[in-house]
Design an enzyme around this catalytic site. Structure first.
Site, PDB file in Angstrom:
ATOM      1  N   HIS A 267      -1.906  -5.536  -3.424  1.00  0.00           N
ATOM      2  CA  HIS A 267      -1.262  -3.910  -3.934  1.00  0.00           C
ATOM      3  C   HIS A 267      -2.630  -3.104  -3.372  1.00  0.00           C
ATOM      4  CE1 HIS A 267       0.194  -0.307  -6.088  1.00  0.00           C
ATOM      5  NE2 HIS A 267      -0.925  -0.146  -6.253  1.00  0.00           N
ATOM      6  N   GLU A 268      -3.578  -3.536  -3.675  1.00  0.00           N
ATOM      7  CA  GLU A 268      -4.965  -2.842  -3.038  1.00  0.00           C
ATOM      8  C   GLU A 268      -5.106  -2.650  -1.774  1.00  0.00           C
ATOM      9  OE1 GLU A 268      -5.820  -0.429  -5.071  1.00  0.00           O
ATOM     10  OE2 GLU A 268      -5.086  -1.190  -6.999  1.00  0.00           O
ATOM     11  N   HIS A 271      -3.243  -0.272  -0.014  1.00  0.00           N
ATOM     12  CA  HIS A 271      -4.012   1.049   0.002  1.00  0.00           C
ATOM     13  C   HIS A 271      -5.325   0.959   0.939  1.00  0.00           C
ATOM     14  CE1 HIS A 271      -2.232   3.092  -3.224  1.00  0.00           C
ATOM     15  NE2 HIS A 271      -2.480   2.206  -4.052  1.00  0.00           N
ATOM     16  N   GLU A 297       1.055   5.362  -2.036  1.00  0.00           N
ATOM     17  CA  GLU A 297       1.730   4.085  -2.753  1.00  0.00           C
ATOM     18  C   GLU A 297       2.981   3.461  -2.008  1.00  0.00           C
ATOM     19  OE1 GLU A 297       0.899   2.964  -5.579  1.00  0.00           O
ATOM     20  OE2 GLU A 297      -0.811   4.245  -5.670  1.00  0.00           O
TER      21      GLU A 297
END
Length: 510
Positions: A267-268, A271, A297
């Site tokens: 997830h990170e 980003h 997101e």
């Protein structure tokens, strides 16, 4: 300095000023990163002061009359390049917003936020909302004041939403959520009638040191430039950047749950890949910044779910996992692992939720935030309200406050208006991934072979390189030919979970 009349010189003056302001803001970001990773606890009070001083200084520099006049002068020229004109228009908008906030207010907000983070940490350790409540009450008061200063139409929460997702309103969100919930609830109801999948594979003992190494392996294989970033540990995983060549992420590790580290890291990563893909030549300028939190997101959710929880990802990474954890996963089939990492079940923790029930976590926070800013909910009432909404939406009891209203870091950061972008991001992610599948022949086969760069390059070309040139809806329209549409998300999850849970069902959203 003599009178400056050259457009080039004026624009260069604008660039120099914004880049110096960016230098200050990124120094603040570095202090914040250190605060959440390595800073000793006793340094909290002075760190709050340091962050507040620099935040106030950056705000004063950006809102000074001379800079406003410079932007206005450049905005009246008709001989700027498209990029230059875009930067000026966006800076003009930013200036109009920021000039509404007095420097003293910015300083107080920054200082309160910094102190609030440590109060939140203490409250989590004590598993009690009470130590955090006074600071949160102060923050909510400041956010109400901020909404009044910025101005808004309709709901005061709109002023805060606009800080993260320009043009977003409670009307837009209420409409999107009302369209999403019925088909999503129908899908969840169908899944609840099926035999539950076994998710014990990732819930064995996985040593911390081996998990860390696997996570680092995942980052490199999926495209993270280790020379332009690093990963550390923190209480709550996050991504922060100081420029496109220095992007930092954090993760957390639970030795009894491989999934906690793996998908928070991915997830990170999403980003971070976005930040590393922003145009380096536009450092400090609007075109060097991300489009919105919803688009940000979309990148994290796309990599975490559309890629990271796919059969293609499983095909490539399961052999790697078996090398790290032969005892735990040595005899595991791809299908068994794929099902295990995609189990759907209501849970307490948002960051560990499956991609279907995740939206209920977001909606709960959205409703609480909106009520706090409207004034219909008091801070002290949050724990009871939280428990009630988890019963209503997810049918589960919240046993304590650490796993309840203290689980997220966002309120301690003053990030009111942020949570809705998580759901918006998931919807955009499915829509973008669908467009990528059409543009990239054999995308799934490419991912199965470990070629993640083919998708990353598509995202760089279509999303990252644009910076803030477009709003979320403009960008979505440009890439997919339409604005945000829940149909793509529902098609994606219906097809996926129809296989995982072996049920017959027409596509939920036509």
């Amino acid at each position: 300095m003599g009178q400056i009349s050259s457009t080039t010189t004026l624009y260069e003056q604008y660039v120099a000023e914004l880049q110096q302001i960016a230098d200050i803001r990124y120094a603040v970001a570095l202090l914040q990163w250190d605060q959440e990773t390595y800073m000793p606890p006793s340094g909290a009070d002075f760190r709050s002061r340091q962050i507040a001083t620099l935040s106030e200084l950056a705000h004063i520099r950006f809102t000074q009359d001379s800079f406003g006049k410079l932007i206005k002068t450049l905005g009246q020229r008709n001989d700027l390049s498209d990029d230059q004109a875009c930067n000026i228009a966006l800076s003009s908008y930013d200036f109009d917003q920021q000039v509404k906030l007095p420097p003293a207010f910015v300083r107080k907000s920054s200082e309160t936020t910094s102190r609030s983070f440590h109060a939140w940490m203490d409250a989590r350790k004590a598993n009690s909302f009470k130590p955090f409540s006074p600071m949160l009450e102060e923050l909510v008061g400041l956010k109400k004041q901020e909404a009044d200063l910025l101005g808004y139409s309709g709901n005061p929460y709109n002023a805060l939403l606009n800080q993260y997702e320009r043009g977003c309103t409670t009307d837009l969100l209420d409409t999107a959520f009302s369209q999403l919930l019925p088909p999503l609830q129908a899908l969840l109801q169908m899944i609840s009638t099926c035999d539950q999948v076994d998710d014990q594979l990732p819930r064995q003992y996985f040593p911390e040191v081996d998990q860390w190494q696997f996570g680092m392996d995942v980052l490199q294989k999926m495209g993270f430039d280790m020379k332009a970033g690093r990963q550390d540990r923190s209480e709550h995983p996050f991504t922060i950047n100081f420029n496109s060549r220095d992007v930092r992420i954090t993760t957390r590790i639970d030795e009894q749950d491989l999934g906690n580290m793996t998908w928070s890291t991915i997830h990170e990563l999403g980003h971070a890949l976005y930040e590393q893909g922003l145009p380096e030549s536009q450092y400090g300028l609007p075109l060097g910044e991300f489009a919105s939190l919803g688009i940000h997101e979309s990148q994290s959710r796309l990599w975490e779910n559309n890629v990271g929880r796919s059969m293609a990802w499983t095909h490539y990474f399961l052999p790697v996992l078996k090398q790290y954890f032969p005892g735990q996963l040595g005899n595991t089939s791809e299908e068994h692992f794929y099902r295990a990492i995609n189990r759907v079940k209501p849970s307490l923790i948002r960051t560990e939720a499956d991609e279907l029930t995740y939206h209920f976590h977001v909606i709960i926070r959205y409703e609480i935030e909106k009520s706090l800013i409207e004034g219909s909910l008091a801070v002290k009432e949050i724990p009871d309200c939280w428990r009630e909404k988890y019963r209503k939406y997810l049918g589960i009891e919240v046993p304590d406050e650490r796993s309840g209203c203290l689980q997220d870091i966002h309120w301690s950061h003053g990030s009111f208006g942020y949570f809705p972008t998580y759901s918006m991001g998931s919807l955009y992610a499915a829509q973008f991934y669908s467009a990528a599948e059409k543009d990239i022949p054999g995308l799934e086969d490419q991912l199965k072979s470990g070629n993640f760069n083919i998708l990353l390059n598509w995202l760089r070309k279509n999303i990252h390189i644009n910076g803030r040139r477009y709003t979320s809806e403009e960008l979505c329209q440009k890439i997919t030919g339409e604005g945000i549409n829940i149909r793509h998300f529902m098609q994606y999850v219906t097809n996926k979970y129809r296989f995982i849970y072996a049920f017959q069902m027409e596509e939920v959203a036509s």
